[in-house]
Design a protein around this motif. Structure first.
Motif, mmCIF file in Angstrom:
data_model
loop_
_atom_site.group_PDB
_atom_site.id
_atom_site.type_symbol
_atom_site.label_atom_id
_atom_site.label_comp_id
_atom_site.label_asym_id
_atom_site.label_seq_id
_atom_site.Cartn_x
_atom_site.Cartn_y
_atom_site.Cartn_z
ATOM 1 N N ASP A 1 0.882 -1.163 0.000
ATOM 2 C CA ASP A 1 0.000 0.000 0.000
ATOM 3 C C ASP A 1 0.920 1.214 0.000
ATOM 4 O OD1 ASP A 1 -1.667 2.130 0.448
ATOM 5 O OD2 ASP A 1 -2.621 1.302 2.247
ATOM 6 N N PHE A 2 1.010 1.896 -1.119
ATOM 7 C CA PHE A 2 1.963 3.001 -1.278
ATOM 8 C C PHE A 2 1.389 4.352 -0.864
ATOM 9 C CE2 PHE A 2 3.629 -0.248 -4.175
ATOM 10 C CZ PHE A 2 4.956 -0.295 -3.746
ATOM 11 N N SER A 3 0.305 4.334 -0.119
ATOM 12 C CA SER A 3 -0.277 5.582 0.376
ATOM 13 C C SER A 3 0.748 6.353 1.214
ATOM 14 C CB SER A 3 -1.517 5.287 1.218
ATOM 15 O OG SER A 3 -1.947 6.443 1.901
ATOM 16 N N LEU A 4 0.720 7.681 1.102
ATOM 17 C CA LEU A 4 1.612 8.536 1.884
ATOM 18 C C LEU A 4 0.982 8.982 3.205
ATOM 19 C CD1 LEU A 4 3.053 10.794 -0.970
ATOM 20 C CD2 LEU A 4 4.131 8.829 0.125
ATOM 21 N N SER A 5 -0.220 8.504 3.481
ATOM 22 C CA SER A 5 -0.919 8.902 4.704
ATOM 23 C C SER A 5 -0.218 8.329 5.927
ATOM 24 C CB SER A 5 -2.365 8.407 4.667
ATOM 25 O OG SER A 5 -2.990 8.619 5.915
ATOM 26 N N LEU A 6 -0.030 9.182 6.941
ATOM 27 C CA LEU A 6 0.576 8.730 8.195
ATOM 28 C C LEU A 6 -0.438 8.038 9.105
ATOM 29 C CD1 LEU A 6 2.842 11.787 9.171
ATOM 30 C CD2 LEU A 6 3.453 9.749 7.868
ATOM 31 N N THR A 7 -1.712 8.117 8.758
ATOM 32 C CA THR A 7 -2.750 7.526 9.600
ATOM 33 C C THR A 7 -3.206 6.157 9.085
ATOM 34 O OG1 THR A 7 -4.516 8.640 8.370
ATOM 35 C CG2 THR A 7 -3.572 9.812 10.255
ATOM 36 N N ARG A 8 -2.820 5.823 7.896
ATOM 37 C CA ARG A 8 -3.229 4.551 7.294
ATOM 38 C C ARG A 8 -2.332 3.425 7.817
ATOM 39 N NH1 ARG A 8 -6.302 3.888 2.522
ATOM 40 N NH2 ARG A 8 -5.971 1.904 1.454
ATOM 41 N N GLU A 9 -2.898 2.261 8.099
ATOM 42 C CA GLU A 9 -2.105 1.196 8.711
ATOM 43 C C GLU A 9 -1.280 0.428 7.684
ATOM 44 O OE1 GLU A 9 -4.557 -1.638 10.693
ATOM 45 O OE2 GLU A 9 -5.162 -2.641 8.855
ATOM 46 N N ASN A 10 -0.083 0.045 8.079
ATOM 47 C CA ASN A 10 0.789 -0.851 7.319
ATOM 48 C C ASN A 10 1.017 -0.418 5.879
ATOM 49 O OD1 ASN A 10 0.931 -2.380 9.643
ATOM 50 N ND2 ASN A 10 -0.464 -3.965 8.932
ATOM 51 N N THR A 11 1.255 0.876 5.672
ATOM 52 C CA THR A 11 1.643 1.319 4.339
ATOM 53 C C THR A 11 3.095 0.918 4.074
ATOM 54 O OG1 THR A 11 2.482 3.481 5.062
ATOM 55 C CG2 THR A 11 0.120 3.314 4.538
ATOM 56 N N PHE A 12 3.475 0.907 2.804
ATOM 57 C CA PHE A 12 4.849 0.557 2.437
ATOM 58 C C PHE A 12 5.845 1.475 3.131
ATOM 59 C CE2 PHE A 12 8.574 1.295 -0.232
ATOM 60 C CZ PHE A 12 9.023 0.004 -0.458
ATOM 61 N N TRP A 13 5.542 2.771 3.147
ATOM 62 C CA TRP A 13 6.487 3.738 3.718
ATOM 63 C C TRP A 13 6.531 3.645 5.238
ATOM 64 C CZ3 TRP A 13 9.157 4.850 -0.240
ATOM 65 C CH2 TRP A 13 8.561 4.943 -1.493
ATOM 66 N N GLY A 14 5.369 3.416 5.852
ATOM 67 C CA GLY A 14 5.350 3.242 7.295
ATOM 68 C C GLY A 14 6.128 2.011 7.722
ATOM 69 N N LEU A 15 5.970 0.912 6.972
ATOM 70 C CA LEU A 15 6.715 -0.308 7.276
ATOM 71 C C LEU A 15 8.204 -0.124 7.014
ATOM 72 C CD1 LEU A 15 4.178 -2.830 5.739
ATOM 73 C CD2 LEU A 15 4.889 -2.793 8.140
ATOM 74 N N LEU A 16 8.541 0.501 5.895
ATOM 75 C CA LEU A 16 9.948 0.677 5.539
ATOM 76 C C LEU A 16 10.682 1.481 6.602
ATOM 77 C CD1 LEU A 16 12.153 0.310 3.324
ATOM 78 C CD2 LEU A 16 11.429 2.534 2.416
ATOM 79 N N ILE A 17 10.111 2.611 6.987
ATOM 80 C CA ILE A 17 10.782 3.501 7.950
ATOM 81 C C ILE A 17 10.577 3.014 9.376
ATOM 82 C CG2 ILE A 17 10.886 5.858 8.831
ATOM 83 C CD1 ILE A 17 9.966 6.764 5.999
ATOM 84 N N GLY A 18 9.334 2.645 9.711
ATOM 85 C CA GLY A 18 9.047 2.211 11.070
ATOM 86 C C GLY A 18 9.799 0.945 11.453
ATOM 87 N N LEU A 19 9.829 -0.044 10.551
ATOM 88 C CA LEU A 19 10.530 -1.286 10.864
ATOM 89 C C LEU A 19 12.040 -1.118 10.794
ATOM 90 C CD1 LEU A 19 8.296 -4.023 9.183
ATOM 91 C CD2 LEU A 19 8.416 -3.346 11.583
ATOM 92 N N LEU A 20 12.524 -0.163 10.001
ATOM 93 C CA LEU A 20 13.963 0.110 9.988
ATOM 94 C C LEU A 20 14.416 0.543 11.376
ATOM 95 C CD1 LEU A 20 16.709 0.548 8.625
ATOM 96 C CD2 LEU A 20 15.953 2.873 8.053
ATOM 97 N N VAL A 21 13.689 1.489 11.966
ATOM 98 C CA VAL A 21 14.049 1.958 13.310
ATOM 99 C C VAL A 21 13.814 0.857 14.336
ATOM 100 C CG1 VAL A 21 13.551 3.658 15.115
ATOM 101 C CG2 VAL A 21 13.529 4.350 12.705
ATOM 102 N N PHE A 22 12.682 0.178 14.230
ATOM 103 C CA PHE A 22 12.348 -0.875 15.199
ATOM 104 C C PHE A 22 13.382 -1.999 15.179
ATOM 105 C CE2 PHE A 22 10.220 -4.968 16.001
ATOM 106 C CZ PHE A 22 9.829 -4.763 17.304
ATOM 107 N N GLN A 23 13.772 -2.448 13.972
ATOM 108 C CA GLN A 23 14.706 -3.563 13.880
ATOM 109 C C GLN A 23 16.140 -3.134 14.186
ATOM 110 O OE1 GLN A 23 13.690 -5.238 10.024
ATOM 111 N NE2 GLN A 23 12.046 -6.470 10.900
ATOM 112 N N LEU A 24 16.482 -1.884 13.895
ATOM 113 C CA LEU A 24 17.780 -1.394 14.355
ATOM 114 C C LEU A 24 17.830 -1.384 15.878
ATOM 115 C CD1 LEU A 24 18.842 1.578 12.040
ATOM 116 C CD2 LEU A 24 20.000 -0.600 12.339
#
Length: 499
Positions: free
Chosen positions: A224-247
């Motif tokens: 889901d390539f939506s740029l919305s910060l409120t939408r769940e599990n978007t590509f960008w939210g996962l990419l950035i959020g999981l990068l920080v979480f897994q680091l």
């Protein structure tokens, strides 16, 4: 107890539990020093450490939670599995060489050497808060499975899981944790293979049909390539959020990083970290495959679907009602294996941080009785896991989301503190410590006063910590560059070149 949970199933589970406790307890007499208890004497080779890293992180939250997440939603979260090798490479490139050279017990010792004792204490408290919740959530997840399969009271199931794991961790220390992790990993994978194999065989191994049914019901969406910060599990939210979480998980979290300190050499540590990221990928894909299979199976069996009241319970629900004797016991043993490996690791690492980062700072004389305090604090953290899980019996999020959403508050500030230490010479202890508190507050504020999805909480906490930490440092005198250089990534490279 349901009539279809047979004596054979109980026997499989009983043999597994007995083997884990006996194996873990067998290391009791091998501990003469704190280094033996906390770090397995720094004597481990890379392969068991790689498996231990996987088993520790691949808890019942993943074993039960990944199929439940796919069943309730879709495959968008699977992006995180493919990000792991990239993130592990960053950990190897930036963090591990310096950690290994410093010969640490606790990863938060680095922050004291780079910044101040207050910075170390704050990071340790953030770790304890996040991973204390982690212990409770994992114990809760396993209790769900046990109560679903056996009809046992959920609170009794929580006690059995928490007590048995605490016992062998209390007795055996880190070496027991790593070798029981090794055993438990293969039990975990065996259970997952059993359940996916049964689903495939029930469809005559027609993978295309299973995918088609799951796709029809919306369970195979990948992006889901939506740029919305409120939408769940978007590509960008996962990419950035999981990068920080897994680091945070693989570079700043004592539960995982403590394993890096158990190896015989830097080369073994690098092999363990990279190997774990490659070995875990097919295991995660196996769990996502189970989720797709369950989505299709329950769609094609509406009576089964109607009897499922909670998505968290889809895997144990299927196991106890559909799987044949023996495989049911193996799956439940796999759930236990996933949880016990993670709880034991969490207890040992939380104990290390409590003793080394907090207690020895208050009373240095404790060093003379480290083993006594290590075992006592291990028992205390085991009790925390049991009591905390008892408070989590109800809730709206899936079991996987319960942990990840909560840990986001702690992950961002921790990553920000370490990145400021590793990547900059200018950051100073006072500013970094204050900025981490503000970063934690910013993540909490985002959760309580905005509709932003929880995947963004850790990036917000990390960004606030880094920006305010660096900016605040510019208002004070610059640290001594000769002292600071040995604790930065660039300085470490120069030192190793000189050697």
């Amino acid at each position: 107890m349901p009539s279809n949970f047979s004596a054979l199933d109980w026997s499989v589970l009983g043999v597994y539990l007995a083997a884990s406790v006996v194996l873990g307890a067998s290391f009791y007499r091998k501990h003469e020093t704190a280094k033996d208890y906390f770090l397995a004497g720094r004597s481990m080779s890379w392969f068991p450490v790689a498996i231990s890293i996987i088993a520790t992180d691949l808890s019942a939250l993943s074993y039960i939670g990944v199929p439940a997440l796919v069943y309730k939603k879709d495959l968008k979260y699977m992006l995180g599995a493919f990000l792991l090798p990239v993130q592990m490479f960053l950990v190897i490139l930036i963090f591990i060489p310096l950690f290994y050279r410093l010969n640490l017990f606790s990863v938060y010792e680095y922050l004291e050497r780079r910044f101040s004792s207050w910075t170390r204490l704050l990071a340790s408290l953030l770790f304890m808060g996040g991973r204390g919740a982690w212990l409770a959530t994992m114990t809760f997840a396993t209790a769900l499975a046990l109560s679903e399969m056996s009809g046992m009271n959920t609170y009794a199931a929580i006690f059995i899981c928490g007590f048995s794991t605490t016992l062998y961790t209390f007795l055996g220390g880190m070496e027991a944790v790593i070798w029981t992790d090794f055993l438990q990993f293969f039990v975990l994978v065996g259970g997952a293979v059993g359940i996916l194999g049964y689903i495939l065989s029930s469809y005559q191994w027609n993978v295309g049909h299973i995918w088609s049914v799951a796709s029809t019901t919306g369970h195979t969406t990948l992006f889901d390539f939506s740029l919305s910060l409120t939408r769940e599990n978007t590509f960008w939210g996962l990419l950035i959020g999981l990068l920080v979480f897994q680091l945070s998980t693989y570079a700043t979290d004592q539960v995982i990083v403590q394993r890096y300190f158990t190896t015989k050499s830097l080369k073994d540590t690098v092999r363990a970290v990279m190997g774990s990221s490659l070995i875990v990928l097919p295991v995660l894909l196996l769990l996502y495959g189970i989720g797709v299979g369950l989505s299709a199976y329950y769609y094609d069996h509406p009576v089964m679907r109607a009897s499922l009241t909670n998505a968290d319970r889809v895997m144990p629900h299927f196991t106890v009602r559909i799987l044949p004797a023996g495989i049911r016991g193996l799956v439940l043993a796999g759930v236990f294996a996933a949880t016990m490996s993670s709880i034991s690791s969490g207890i040992n690492s939380l104990t290390t941080s409590t003793v080394k980062d907090v207690m020895e700072r208050i009373r240095p004389s404790i060093r003379e009785n480290d083993l006594f305090w290590a075992r006592l604090i291990s028992a205390a953290w085991g009790l925390v896991s049991i009591l905390g899980a008892s408070l989590m019996v109800s809730g709206k999020l899936t079991v996987l989301e319960k942990f990840v959403a909560g840990y986001q508050f702690f992950a961002g500030p921790l990553v920000g503190m370490f990145l400021l230490g590793f990547l900059t010479r200018r950051a100073s202890g006072g500013a970094v410590t204050i900025s981490a508190v503000l970063g934690f507050g910013a993540a909490l504020a985002a959760a309580h006063w905005t509709p932003i999805h929880w995947l963004w909480y850790s990036p917000i906490g990390c960004l606030v910590t880094m920006v305010l930490g660096y900016g605040g440092s510019l208002l004070s005198a610059a640290p001594n560059s000769e002292v600071v250089d040995q604790y930065t990534t660039e300085g470490d490279r120069q030192l190793r070149k000189a050697v």
